[in-house]
Scaffold this motif. Structure first.
Motif, PDB file in Angstrom:
ATOM      1  N   HIS A 187       0.801  -1.137   0.093  1.00 59.98           N
ATOM      2  CA  HIS A 187      -0.067   0.195   0.057  1.00 59.98           C
ATOM      3  C   HIS A 187       0.954   1.299  -0.042  1.00 59.98           C
ATOM      4  CE1 HIS A 187      -3.441   2.438   0.854  1.00 59.98           C
ATOM      5  NE2 HIS A 187      -2.883   2.830   1.786  1.00 59.98           N
ATOM      6  N   HIS A 188       1.933   1.235   0.555  1.00 56.04           N
ATOM      7  CA  HIS A 188       2.947   2.170   0.745  1.00 56.04           C
ATOM      8  C   HIS A 188       3.913   2.384  -0.461  1.00 56.04           C
ATOM      9  CE1 HIS A 188       2.330   3.619   4.640  1.00 56.04           C
ATOM     10  NE2 HIS A 188       1.708   2.291   5.007  1.00 56.04           N
ATOM     11  N   PHE A 189       4.297   1.142  -0.932  1.00 59.49           N
ATOM     12  CA  PHE A 189       4.949   1.116  -2.020  1.00 59.49           C
ATOM     13  C   PHE A 189       4.751  -0.182  -2.997  1.00 59.49           C
ATOM     14  CE2 PHE A 189       7.446   2.947   1.160  1.00 59.49           C
ATOM     15  CZ  PHE A 189       8.105   4.156   0.634  1.00 59.49           C
ATOM     16  N   PRO A 190       4.485   0.232  -4.243  1.00 59.90           N
ATOM     17  CA  PRO A 190       3.751  -0.918  -5.184  1.00 59.90           C
ATOM     18  C   PRO A 190       4.461  -1.900  -5.622  1.00 59.90           C
ATOM     19  CG  PRO A 190       4.001   1.169  -6.228  1.00 59.90           C
ATOM     20  CD  PRO A 190       4.484   1.542  -4.991  1.00 59.90           C
ATOM     21  N   SER A 191       5.839  -2.097  -5.229  1.00 57.75           N
ATOM     22  CA  SER A 191       6.873  -2.995  -5.782  1.00 57.75           C
ATOM     23  C   SER A 191       8.026  -2.947  -4.825  1.00 57.75           C
ATOM     24  CB  SER A 191       7.067  -3.202  -7.217  1.00 57.75           C
ATOM     25  OG  SER A 191       7.697  -2.016  -7.579  1.00 57.75           O
ATOM     26  N   LYS A 192       8.834  -3.936  -4.952  1.00 59.37           N
ATOM     27  CA  LYS A 192      10.144  -3.968  -4.413  1.00 59.37           C
ATOM     28  C   LYS A 192      11.137  -3.056  -5.135  1.00 59.37           C
ATOM     29  CE  LYS A 192      14.032  -7.119  -3.971  1.00 59.37           C
ATOM     30  NZ  LYS A 192      14.375  -8.851  -3.879  1.00 59.37           N
ATOM     31  N   GLU A 193      11.104  -3.096  -6.571  1.00 59.48           N
ATOM     32  CA  GLU A 193      11.802  -2.009  -7.280  1.00 59.48           C
ATOM     33  C   GLU A 193      11.491  -0.743  -6.731  1.00 59.48           C
ATOM     34  OE1 GLU A 193       9.984  -4.772  -8.179  1.00 59.48           O
ATOM     35  OE2 GLU A 193      11.906  -5.953  -8.695  1.00 59.48           O
ATOM     36  N   ALA A 194      10.100  -0.321  -6.543  1.00 60.74           N
ATOM     37  CA  ALA A 194       9.550   0.884  -6.386  1.00 60.74           C
ATOM     38  C   ALA A 194      10.135   1.331  -4.870  1.00 60.74           C
ATOM     39  CB  ALA A 194       8.152   1.204  -6.242  1.00 60.74           C
ATOM     40  N   LEU A 195      10.307   0.458  -3.938  1.00 64.70           N
ATOM     41  CA  LEU A 195      10.564   0.444  -2.598  1.00 64.70           C
ATOM     42  C   LEU A 195      12.237   0.889  -2.732  1.00 64.70           C
ATOM     43  CD1 LEU A 195      10.770   0.554   0.469  1.00 64.70           C
ATOM     44  CD2 LEU A 195      10.685  -1.724   0.279  1.00 64.70           C
ATOM     45  N   HIS A 196      12.906  -0.042  -3.656  1.00 62.16           N
ATOM     46  CA  HIS A 196      14.265   0.249  -3.828  1.00 62.16           C
ATOM     47  C   HIS A 196      14.672   1.559  -4.436  1.00 62.16           C
ATOM     48  CE1 HIS A 196      18.485  -1.057  -5.365  1.00 62.16           C
ATOM     49  NE2 HIS A 196      18.599  -1.164  -4.211  1.00 62.16           N
ATOM     50  N   GLY A 197      13.813   2.078  -5.160  1.00 59.80           N
ATOM     51  CA  GLY A 197      14.152   3.218  -6.099  1.00 59.80           C
ATOM     52  C   GLY A 197      13.932   4.432  -4.684  1.00 59.80           C
ATOM     53  N   ALA A 198      12.847   4.318  -4.119  1.00 57.69           N
ATOM     54  CA  ALA A 198      12.662   5.277  -3.232  1.00 57.69           C
ATOM     55  C   ALA A 198      13.786   5.394  -1.912  1.00 57.69           C
ATOM     56  CB  ALA A 198      11.308   5.141  -2.557  1.00 57.69           C
ATOM     57  N   VAL A 199      14.217   4.152  -1.762  1.00 53.17           N
ATOM     58  CA  VAL A 199      15.503   4.238  -0.533  1.00 53.17           C
ATOM     59  C   VAL A 199      16.630   4.715  -1.375  1.00 53.17           C
ATOM     60  CG1 VAL A 199      17.158   2.852   0.402  1.00 53.17           C
ATOM     61  CG2 VAL A 199      14.718   2.054   0.513  1.00 53.17           C
ATOM     62  N   LEU A 200      17.062   4.472  -2.745  1.00 55.79           N
ATOM     63  CA  LEU A 200      18.215   5.148  -3.256  1.00 55.79           C
ATOM     64  C   LEU A 200      17.964   6.600  -3.489  1.00 55.79           C
ATOM     65  CD1 LEU A 200      18.923   2.426  -6.006  1.00 55.79           C
ATOM     66  CD2 LEU A 200      19.984   2.760  -3.789  1.00 55.79           C
ATOM     67  N   ALA A 201      16.703   6.937  -3.639  1.00 57.50           N
ATOM     68  CA  ALA A 201      16.675   8.485  -3.877  1.00 57.50           C
ATOM     69  C   ALA A 201      16.705   9.088  -2.709  1.00 57.50           C
ATOM     70  CB  ALA A 201      15.062   8.701  -4.559  1.00 57.50           C
ATOM     71  N   GLN A 202      16.310   8.736  -1.346  1.00 61.03           N
ATOM     72  CA  GLN A 202      16.334   9.107  -0.055  1.00 61.03           C
ATOM     73  C   GLN A 202      18.003   9.284   0.294  1.00 61.03           C
ATOM     74  OE1 GLN A 202      14.719  11.072   1.489  1.00 61.03           O
ATOM     75  NE2 GLN A 202      14.848  10.699   3.881  1.00 61.03           N
ATOM     76  N   ALA A 203      18.429   7.917  -0.035  1.00 58.36           N
ATOM     77  CA  ALA A 203      20.128   8.115   0.216  1.00 58.36           C
ATOM     78  C   ALA A 203      20.871   8.994  -0.452  1.00 58.36           C
ATOM     79  CB  ALA A 203      20.679   6.551   0.137  1.00 58.36           C
ATOM     80  N   GLY A 204      20.231   9.324  -1.687  1.00 60.19           N
ATOM     81  CA  GLY A 204      21.131  10.332  -2.495  1.00 60.19           C
ATOM     82  C   GLY A 204      20.757  11.667  -1.909  1.00 60.19           C
ATOM     83  N   ARG A 205      19.339  12.068  -1.576  1.00 65.81           N
ATOM     84  CA  ARG A 205      19.337  13.265  -0.991  1.00 65.81           C
ATOM     85  C   ARG A 205      20.062  13.780   0.276  1.00 65.81           C
ATOM     86  NH1 ARG A 205      14.261  11.674  -2.968  1.00 65.81           N
ATOM     87  NH2 ARG A 205      13.663  10.879  -0.958  1.00 65.81           N
ATOM     88  N   LEU A 206      20.175  12.714   1.199  1.00 65.10           N
ATOM     89  CA  LEU A 206      21.065  12.762   2.287  1.00 65.10           C
ATOM     90  C   LEU A 206      22.255  12.870   1.850  1.00 65.10           C
ATOM     91  CD1 LEU A 206      19.162   9.965   4.852  1.00 65.10           C
ATOM     92  CD2 LEU A 206      19.174  12.448   4.917  1.00 65.10           C
ATOM     93  N   GLY A 207      22.859  12.190   1.205  1.00 64.63           N
ATOM     94  CA  GLY A 207      24.249  12.415   0.879  1.00 64.63           C
ATOM     95  C   GLY A 207      24.467  14.054   0.236  1.00 64.63           C
ATOM     96  N   GLN A 208      23.653  14.211  -0.679  1.00 71.35           N
ATOM     97  CA  GLN A 208      23.652  15.704  -1.230  1.00 71.35           C
ATOM     98  C   GLN A 208      23.768  16.723  -0.352  1.00 71.35           C
ATOM     99  OE1 GLN A 208      24.785  16.093  -4.484  1.00 71.35           O
ATOM    100  NE2 GLN A 208      24.990  18.197  -3.826  1.00 71.35           N
ATOM    101  N   ARG A 209      22.813  16.330   0.815  1.00 72.57           N
ATOM    102  CA  ARG A 209      22.545  17.496   1.705  1.00 72.57           C
ATOM    103  C   ARG A 209      23.934  17.684   2.656  1.00 72.57           C
ATOM    104  NH1 ARG A 209      17.956  16.023   6.102  1.00 72.57           N
ATOM    105  NH2 ARG A 209      19.805  15.709   7.788  1.00 72.57           N
ATOM    106  N   VAL A 210      24.639  16.626   2.932  1.00 73.02           N
ATOM    107  CA  VAL A 210      25.853  16.728   3.561  1.00 73.02           C
ATOM    108  C   VAL A 210      26.929  17.581   2.535  1.00 73.02           C
ATOM    109  CG1 VAL A 210      28.066  15.655   4.294  1.00 73.02           C
ATOM    110  CG2 VAL A 210      25.692  14.825   4.802  1.00 73.02           C
TER     111      VAL A 210
END
Length: 196
Positions: free
Chosen positions: A47-70
């Motif tokens: 219900h939150h993430f429609p597939s494992k790939e979508a979840l993985h993509g969201a995780v990578l996007a969030q990790a990228g945003r955190l790294g860029q923030r630093v």
């Protein structure tokens, strides 16, 4: 009013999923593993993430945003101890708030054979300290990898001990020392405060 709760829930899912992806890799982490880790059914997770790939993509996007923030926060500072200290302060705060994402972000640094999509996010953490991924091995590069590895391990341990506030100055001091700087200004425990 339901939106902030949904966002908080999604961030928790992303952090737990990131920790599993960092530990097991994408291929060996199932949706059921993530659902179990966050206390949802598999259908609830979908219900939150429609597939494992979508979840993985969201995780990578969030990790990228955190790294860029630093990187964004230290970009205006010249290389040296002041920038290193500031980068550590920012990274430790992020790591304590998002331990799974930081584990994923720093996994390539510690494991040496990263997935390319994670490697790009991890490269930003190295750049914060003036090290470019793929450069020849140098003392500085080894010190940065050591500091980031210590940061990842210590912030995860602090979170497991529910001691983030107590451990924070010691984590920063340890990582600052690993970078080859004196931690003379670091807070040291008073003998009367040390637990036996």
């Amino acid at each position: 009013m339901a939106r902030p709760f949904r966002q908080q829930m999604d961030e928790g899912i992303l952090d737990r999923a990131a920790a599993l992806f960092a530990r097991r890799g994408f291929a060996k982490t199932s949706l059921q593993d993530v659902a179990d880790a966050v206390g949802l059914s598999k259908a609830g997770l979908l219900h939150h993430f429609p597939s494992k790939e979508a979840l993985h993509g969201a995780v990578l996007a969030q990790a990228g945003r955190l790294g860029q923030r630093v990187l964004d926060q230290v970009a205006g500072l010249p290389l040296g101890p002041a920038r290193d200290r500031y980068a550590l302060d920012v990274l430790v705060d992020i790591a304590l708030a998002h331990p799974g994402l930081v584990a994923l972000l720093l996994a390539p640094v510690m494991q040496g054979n990263p997935a390319p999509e994670v490697d790009a996010a991890a490269a930003t953490a190295l750049l914060a300290f003036g090290v470019t991924a793929g450069d020849p091995v140098s003392e500085r590069a080894v010190r940065v990898v050591g500091a980031l590895s210590a940061l990842a391990v210590l912030t995860l341990a602090a979170g497991q001990q529910d001691a983030a506030t107590t451990w924070r100055p010691f984590i920063v001091a340890t990582c600052f020392d690993a970078l080859g700087h004196s931690a003379a200004g670091a807070a040291l425990p008073r003998p009367d405060q040390v637990e036996a």
